[in-house]
Design a protein around this motif. Sequence first.
Motif, PDB file in Angstrom:
ATOM      1  N   LEU A  27       0.575  -1.195  -0.267  1.00 24.87           N
ATOM      2  CA  LEU A  27       0.116   0.253   0.348  1.00 24.87           C
ATOM      3  C   LEU A  27       0.940   1.084   0.138  1.00 24.87           C
ATOM      4  N   THR A  28       0.188   2.432  -0.118  1.00 26.32           N
ATOM      5  CA  THR A  28       1.207   3.315   0.171  1.00 26.32           C
ATOM      6  C   THR A  28       1.085   4.396   1.246  1.00 26.32           C
ATOM      7  N   PHE A  29       1.821   3.668   1.930  1.00 22.91           N
ATOM      8  CA  PHE A  29       1.529   4.024   2.876  1.00 22.91           C
ATOM      9  C   PHE A  29       1.385   5.709   3.841  1.00 22.91           C
ATOM     10  N   ILE A  30       1.742   6.747   3.491  1.00 23.25           N
ATOM     11  CA  ILE A  30       1.470   7.707   3.596  1.00 23.25           C
ATOM     12  C   ILE A  30      -0.143   8.747   3.305  1.00 23.25           C
ATOM     13  N   ARG A  31      -0.230   6.781   2.516  1.00 16.71           N
ATOM     14  CA  ARG A  31      -2.126   8.006   2.840  1.00 16.71           C
ATOM     15  C   ARG A  31      -2.746   6.478   3.140  1.00 16.71           C
ATOM     16  N   TYR A  32      -2.262   6.279   4.110  1.00 15.40           N
ATOM     17  CA  TYR A  32      -3.094   5.464   5.160  1.00 15.40           C
ATOM     18  C   TYR A  32      -2.788   6.502   6.602  1.00 15.40           C
ATOM     19  N   SER A  33      -3.246   6.436   7.295  1.00 17.57           N
ATOM     20  CA  SER A  33      -3.804   6.489   9.184  1.00 17.57           C
ATOM     21  C   SER A  33      -3.507   5.354  10.088  1.00 17.57           C
ATOM     22  N   ILE A  34      -2.542   5.762  10.885  1.00  9.74           N
ATOM     23  CA  ILE A  34      -2.317   4.300  11.796  1.00  9.74           C
ATOM     24  C   ILE A  34      -2.911   3.995  12.906  1.00  9.74           C
ATOM     25  N   ILE A  51      -2.620   7.589  14.700  1.00 13.70           N
ATOM     26  CA  ILE A  51      -1.001   8.600  13.860  1.00 13.70           C
ATOM     27  C   ILE A  51      -1.993   8.853  12.316  1.00 13.70           C
ATOM     28  N   ASN A  52      -2.242   9.729  12.450  1.00 13.10           N
ATOM     29  CA  ASN A  52      -2.276  10.520  11.025  1.00 13.10           C
ATOM     30  C   ASN A  52      -1.672  10.472  10.007  1.00 13.10           C
ATOM     31  N   TRP A  53      -1.470  10.674   8.876  1.00 14.74           N
ATOM     32  CA  TRP A  53      -0.200  10.210   7.758  1.00 14.74           C
ATOM     33  C   TRP A  53       0.775  10.701   7.868  1.00 14.74           C
ATOM     34  N   ASN A  54       1.418  12.323   8.517  1.00 14.17           N
ATOM     35  CA  ASN A  54       2.497  12.604   8.523  1.00 14.17           C
ATOM     36  C   ASN A  54       2.801  12.523  10.073  1.00 14.17           C
ATOM     37  N   GLY A  55       2.104  12.260  10.310  1.00 17.63           N
ATOM     38  CA  GLY A  55       2.941  11.978  12.285  1.00 17.63           C
ATOM     39  C   GLY A  55       2.638  13.459  12.903  1.00 17.63           C
ATOM     40  N   PHE A  68       2.727   5.515  26.561  1.00 16.35           N
ATOM     41  CA  PHE A  68       2.469   5.148  25.369  1.00 16.35           C
ATOM     42  C   PHE A  68       2.827   6.409  24.025  1.00 16.35           C
ATOM     43  N   THR A  69       3.456   5.564  23.602  1.00 15.29           N
ATOM     44  CA  THR A  69       4.122   6.584  22.306  1.00 15.29           C
ATOM     45  C   THR A  69       3.498   6.325  20.705  1.00 15.29           C
ATOM     46  N   ILE A  70       2.928   6.898  20.064  1.00 17.54           N
ATOM     47  CA  ILE A  70       2.698   6.178  18.335  1.00 17.54           C
ATOM     48  C   ILE A  70       3.826   7.429  17.711  1.00 17.54           C
ATOM     49  N   SER A  71       4.307   6.419  16.880  1.00 22.24           N
ATOM     50  CA  SER A  71       4.894   7.357  15.923  1.00 22.24           C
ATOM     51  C   SER A  71       5.168   6.941  14.578  1.00 22.24           C
ATOM     52  N   ARG A  72       5.824   7.127  13.258  1.00 26.62           N
ATOM     53  CA  ARG A  72       6.100   6.443  12.166  1.00 26.62           C
ATOM     54  C   ARG A  72       7.709   7.095  11.237  1.00 26.62           C
ATOM     55  N   ASP A  73       7.381   6.214  10.711  1.00 27.75           N
ATOM     56  CA  ASP A  73       8.833   6.607   9.751  1.00 27.75           C
ATOM     57  C   ASP A  73       8.487   5.984   8.497  1.00 27.75           C
ATOM     58  N   ASN A  74       7.784   7.126   7.433  1.00 30.35           N
ATOM     59  CA  ASN A  74       6.769   7.556   6.677  1.00 30.35           C
ATOM     60  C   ASN A  74       8.153   6.924   5.179  1.00 30.35           C
ATOM     61  N   ALA A  75       9.295   7.406   5.343  1.00 32.45           N
ATOM     62  CA  ALA A  75      10.338   6.236   4.642  1.00 32.45           C
ATOM     63  C   ALA A  75      11.005   4.990   4.889  1.00 32.45           C
ATOM     64  N   LYS A  76      10.401   4.453   6.107  1.00 30.22           N
ATOM     65  CA  LYS A  76      10.542   3.174   6.472  1.00 30.22           C
ATOM     66  C   LYS A  76       9.012   1.633   6.242  1.00 30.22           C
ATOM     67  N   ASN A  77       7.960   2.592   5.961  1.00 35.15           N
ATOM     68  CA  ASN A  77       7.012   1.959   5.830  1.00 35.15           C
ATOM     69  C   ASN A  77       6.956   1.475   7.632  1.00 35.15           C
ATOM     70  N   THR A  78       6.683   2.269   8.435  1.00 35.45           N
ATOM     71  CA  THR A  78       6.924   1.636   9.275  1.00 35.45           C
ATOM     72  C   THR A  78       6.239   2.632  10.473  1.00 35.45           C
ATOM     73  N   ALA A  79       5.120   2.215  11.328  1.00 29.90           N
ATOM     74  CA  ALA A  79       5.130   3.060  12.344  1.00 29.90           C
ATOM     75  C   ALA A  79       5.544   2.005  13.826  1.00 29.90           C
ATOM     76  N   TYR A  80       5.741   2.843  14.747  1.00 34.41           N
ATOM     77  CA  TYR A  80       5.562   2.354  15.976  1.00 34.41           C
ATOM     78  C   TYR A  80       5.250   2.559  17.324  1.00 34.41           C
ATOM     79  N   LEU A  81       5.279   1.952  18.204  1.00 33.09           N
ATOM     80  CA  LEU A  81       4.295   2.288  19.401  1.00 33.09           C
ATOM     81  C   LEU A  81       5.056   1.823  20.711  1.00 33.09           C
ATOM     82  N   LEU A  82       6.194   2.558  21.343  1.00 31.43           N
ATOM     83  CA  LEU A  82       6.668   2.517  22.522  1.00 31.43           C
ATOM     84  C   LEU A  82       5.346   3.137  23.716  1.00 31.43           C
TER      85      LEU A  82
END
Length: 124
Positions: A27-34, A51-55, A68-82
């Motif tokens: 999928l086109t990751f930047i088009r998706y909220s996670i 988290i929204n598309w650009n964080g 809890f902290t949610i984040s994303r790295d669109n260059a890696k197509n990955t979201a995180y939950l700390l």
Amino acid sequence: QVQLVESGGGLVQAGDSLRLSCAASGLTFIRYSIGWFRQAPGKEREFVAAINWNGDSTHYADSVKGRFTISRDNAKNTAYLLILTLKPEDTAVYYCAGTRIFGIAVLPNLYTYWGQGTQVTVSS
């Protein structure tokens, strides 16, 4: 095909920290909220964070704010939950999900794609 793959769960002790990852493909990751959700044994799936598309917009369930902290790295197509200072009540299967809704979505039925989940077990 679209895949969301969670990782990073495990058996930890109360007070430990974990970082969960959600790797997306197909999928086109930047088009998706996670969003991140969790489901404990015998309980319904509950919203944790989104988290929204650009964080630049995030939202948390009251029960996890501050830990809890949610984040994303669109260059890696990955979201995180700390997750900091884990508690036994955090024990659950944690799922990530993707939605094309612009902004933040907290309802599970607004998400189109789901991962298979990663188990987090916190011992006291």
